[in-house]
Design a protein around this motif. Sequence first.
Motif, PDB file in Angstrom:
ATOM      1  N   LEU A  67      -6.686  -0.927   2.966  1.00  0.00           N
ATOM      2  CA  LEU A  67      -6.534  -1.244   4.390  1.00  0.00           C
ATOM      3  C   LEU A  67      -7.488  -2.343   4.824  1.00  0.00           C
ATOM      4  O   LEU A  67      -7.135  -3.200   5.643  1.00  0.00           O
ATOM      5  CB  LEU A  67      -6.764   0.021   5.221  1.00  0.00           C
ATOM      6  CG  LEU A  67      -5.748   1.150   5.033  1.00  0.00           C
ATOM      7  CD1 LEU A  67      -6.113   2.341   5.898  1.00  0.00           C
ATOM      8  CD2 LEU A  67      -4.337   0.686   5.341  1.00  0.00           C
TER       9      LEU A  67
ATOM     10  N   LEU B 295       1.314   4.472  -3.227  1.00  0.00           N
ATOM     11  CA  LEU B 295       0.959   5.875  -3.056  1.00  0.00           C
ATOM     12  C   LEU B 295       1.642   6.716  -4.116  1.00  0.00           C
ATOM     13  O   LEU B 295       2.833   6.545  -4.392  1.00  0.00           O
ATOM     14  CB  LEU B 295       1.347   6.361  -1.662  1.00  0.00           C
ATOM     15  CG  LEU B 295       0.676   5.653  -0.479  1.00  0.00           C
ATOM     16  CD1 LEU B 295       1.228   6.163   0.835  1.00  0.00           C
ATOM     17  CD2 LEU B 295      -0.829   5.835  -0.539  1.00  0.00           C
TER      18      LEU B 295
ATOM     19  N   ILE C 251      -5.661   9.110   8.534  1.00  0.00           N
ATOM     20  CA  ILE C 251      -4.813   9.164   7.345  1.00  0.00           C
ATOM     21  C   ILE C 251      -5.273  10.359   6.512  1.00  0.00           C
ATOM     22  O   ILE C 251      -6.441  10.431   6.114  1.00  0.00           O
ATOM     23  CB  ILE C 251      -4.898   7.871   6.528  1.00  0.00           C
ATOM     24  CG1 ILE C 251      -4.474   6.681   7.390  1.00  0.00           C
ATOM     25  CG2 ILE C 251      -4.041   7.947   5.276  1.00  0.00           C
ATOM     26  CD1 ILE C 251      -4.634   5.348   6.697  1.00  0.00           C
TER      27      ILE C 251
ATOM     28  N   TRP D  95       0.826  -1.202   0.000  1.00  0.00           N
ATOM     29  CA  TRP D  95       0.000   0.000   0.000  1.00  0.00           C
ATOM     30  C   TRP D  95       0.865   1.259   0.000  1.00  0.00           C
ATOM     31  O   TRP D  95       0.584   2.219  -0.717  1.00  0.00           O
ATOM     32  CB  TRP D  95      -0.919   0.008   1.223  1.00  0.00           C
ATOM     33  CG  TRP D  95      -1.665   1.296   1.374  1.00  0.00           C
ATOM     34  CD1 TRP D  95      -2.646   1.782   0.558  1.00  0.00           C
ATOM     35  CD2 TRP D  95      -1.468   2.288   2.381  1.00  0.00           C
ATOM     36  NE1 TRP D  95      -3.077   3.011   1.007  1.00  0.00           N
ATOM     37  CE2 TRP D  95      -2.369   3.337   2.131  1.00  0.00           C
ATOM     38  CE3 TRP D  95      -0.623   2.383   3.484  1.00  0.00           C
ATOM     39  CZ2 TRP D  95      -2.445   4.466   2.931  1.00  0.00           C
ATOM     40  CZ3 TRP D  95      -0.697   3.506   4.283  1.00  0.00           C
ATOM     41  CH2 TRP D  95      -1.600   4.526   4.004  1.00  0.00           C
TER      42      TRP D  95
ATOM     43  N   ASP E  48      -9.728   4.181  -2.434  1.00  0.00           N
ATOM     44  CA  ASP E  48      -8.687   3.168  -2.648  1.00  0.00           C
ATOM     45  C   ASP E  48      -7.958   2.840  -1.345  1.00  0.00           C
ATOM     46  O   ASP E  48      -7.600   1.680  -1.103  1.00  0.00           O
ATOM     47  CB  ASP E  48      -7.685   3.665  -3.698  1.00  0.00           C
ATOM     48  CG  ASP E  48      -8.301   3.791  -5.078  1.00  0.00           C
ATOM     49  OD1 ASP E  48      -9.369   3.176  -5.317  1.00  0.00           O
ATOM     50  OD2 ASP E  48      -7.742   4.519  -5.921  1.00  0.00           O
ATOM     51  N   THR E  49      -7.741   3.844  -0.512  1.00  0.00           N
ATOM     52  CA  THR E  49      -7.082   3.602   0.769  1.00  0.00           C
ATOM     53  C   THR E  49      -7.935   2.729   1.677  1.00  0.00           C
ATOM     54  O   THR E  49      -7.433   1.798   2.319  1.00  0.00           O
ATOM     55  CB  THR E  49      -6.771   4.939   1.462  1.00  0.00           C
ATOM     56  OG1 THR E  49      -5.900   5.711   0.629  1.00  0.00           O
ATOM     57  CG2 THR E  49      -6.119   4.722   2.809  1.00  0.00           C
TER      58      THR E  49
ATOM     59  N   ARG F  80      -8.748   8.503  -4.120  1.00  0.00           N
ATOM     60  CA  ARG F  80      -7.648   7.981  -3.326  1.00  0.00           C
ATOM     61  C   ARG F  80      -8.123   7.549  -1.940  1.00  0.00           C
ATOM     62  O   ARG F  80      -7.606   6.569  -1.383  1.00  0.00           O
ATOM     63  CB  ARG F  80      -6.555   9.046  -3.197  1.00  0.00           C
ATOM     64  CG  ARG F  80      -5.800   9.296  -4.495  1.00  0.00           C
ATOM     65  CD  ARG F  80      -4.832  10.453  -4.344  1.00  0.00           C
ATOM     66  NE  ARG F  80      -4.118  10.701  -5.595  1.00  0.00           N
ATOM     67  CZ  ARG F  80      -3.362  11.777  -5.816  1.00  0.00           C
ATOM     68  NH1 ARG F  80      -3.216  12.682  -4.858  1.00  0.00           N
ATOM     69  NH2 ARG F  80      -2.756  11.930  -6.983  1.00  0.00           N
TER      70      ARG F  80
ATOM     71  N   VAL G 219       1.187  11.427   1.884  1.00  0.00           N
ATOM     72  CA  VAL G 219       0.159  10.961   2.816  1.00  0.00           C
ATOM     73  C   VAL G 219       0.693  11.146   4.230  1.00  0.00           C
ATOM     74  O   VAL G 219       1.852  10.845   4.509  1.00  0.00           O
ATOM     75  CB  VAL G 219      -0.196   9.480   2.558  1.00  0.00           C
ATOM     76  CG1 VAL G 219      -1.123   8.957   3.644  1.00  0.00           C
ATOM     77  CG2 VAL G 219      -0.857   9.316   1.199  1.00  0.00           C
TER      78      VAL G 219
ATOM     79  N   LEU H  16      -5.029  12.405   3.148  1.00  0.00           N
ATOM     80  CA  LEU H  16      -4.670  12.301   1.736  1.00  0.00           C
ATOM     81  C   LEU H  16      -4.821  13.674   1.098  1.00  0.00           C
ATOM     82  O   LEU H  16      -5.852  14.331   1.266  1.00  0.00           O
ATOM     83  CB  LEU H  16      -5.571  11.286   1.025  1.00  0.00           C
ATOM     84  CG  LEU H  16      -5.633   9.900   1.665  1.00  0.00           C
ATOM     85  CD1 LEU H  16      -6.796   9.106   1.112  1.00  0.00           C
ATOM     86  CD2 LEU H  16      -4.334   9.158   1.434  1.00  0.00           C
TER      87      LEU H  16
END
Length: 325
Positions: free
Chosen positions: A274, A175, A236, A171, A269-270, A266, A179, A238
Amino acid sequence: MNDAHEPLSARIPADIEQPDKIMYGLTGRQVAILGTTAVVTVSVFMAAAPVLPVPIVVGLCFPLVAAGCSLALGRRDGMSLDRFALAALEHLRRRRTLVCAPEGVSEPPAWCQVRGRLPGPLRFPVRAIRQDGVMELDGGGTAALVRAGTISLGLRTAAEQTALVGFFGRWLNSLESPVQIVVQARPVDLSELTDRVVEAASGLPHPALRQAAEGHAAYLAELGTSRNLLVREVLIVLRDQPATPGTGRRGRGRARQASAVIVARRAVDTVRALTGFGVTAQALDADECVRVLSEAFSPSQTRPFPAADLDQPVTGDHTTEGPQT
């Protein structure tokens, strides 16, 4: 693999942003600081040597050499001392009291005698928050927040730990923009949770269950008064910054809209990445983003204990002072 089908390896430093060494293992900044120190020291020595004894001249030059070598070679909290000194000077130069004044703080009239310094304007980088949780930043950029849970590697086998670390590494390698991972710890209040347990205890069908619930409520009350409890939250952040901000109001609006779509994708997708290796994740909407930003202004304010999800296992996100349990 080379032509002989032998595996090849290359060492990659842990700090990929480490500056290049240009001379004797020193960076360009270190060479410049040491060179300037040498020039200043020699100049002082040549000017003072004809009129002062040598020991006194050496005593005058020694602080210059020590200061230059400390700035060039010393480090504090992972930062070189020259950068640390510049950051300290910038911190001392800034105004301590900040007020919400988008138009700026006007100077007082000439007849008004002001003691101390006037407050400075508070520059908040977030201009607006969309309904989908995308935050519009100054300079045309956008950002999104993802709340992530945690997993306990100590309870996994060696193979599972290797797989989880590999998932996380993939992961990170996927990127394509900066991040930021923020781990917040805030004081927590158990009084609301204790009241809910006491209220629910009266409706339990068996006396033993009611006794156990009341005992648990008493334990929570004692725990809240005897310990400094903390709740931990992993966020997190982004971000996306358009390469071409556009010209004119319509052009800037289209660029910001395109940036918002990118950062929202994004975030999705994160969350998917995860969730793939067992970490619960959720993209925050507008209300949650407002809550997170509001709590950032009062980090020491006590908050109620968050409601537990009965479908999720306990992972140790909620910790207290001392060893985790």
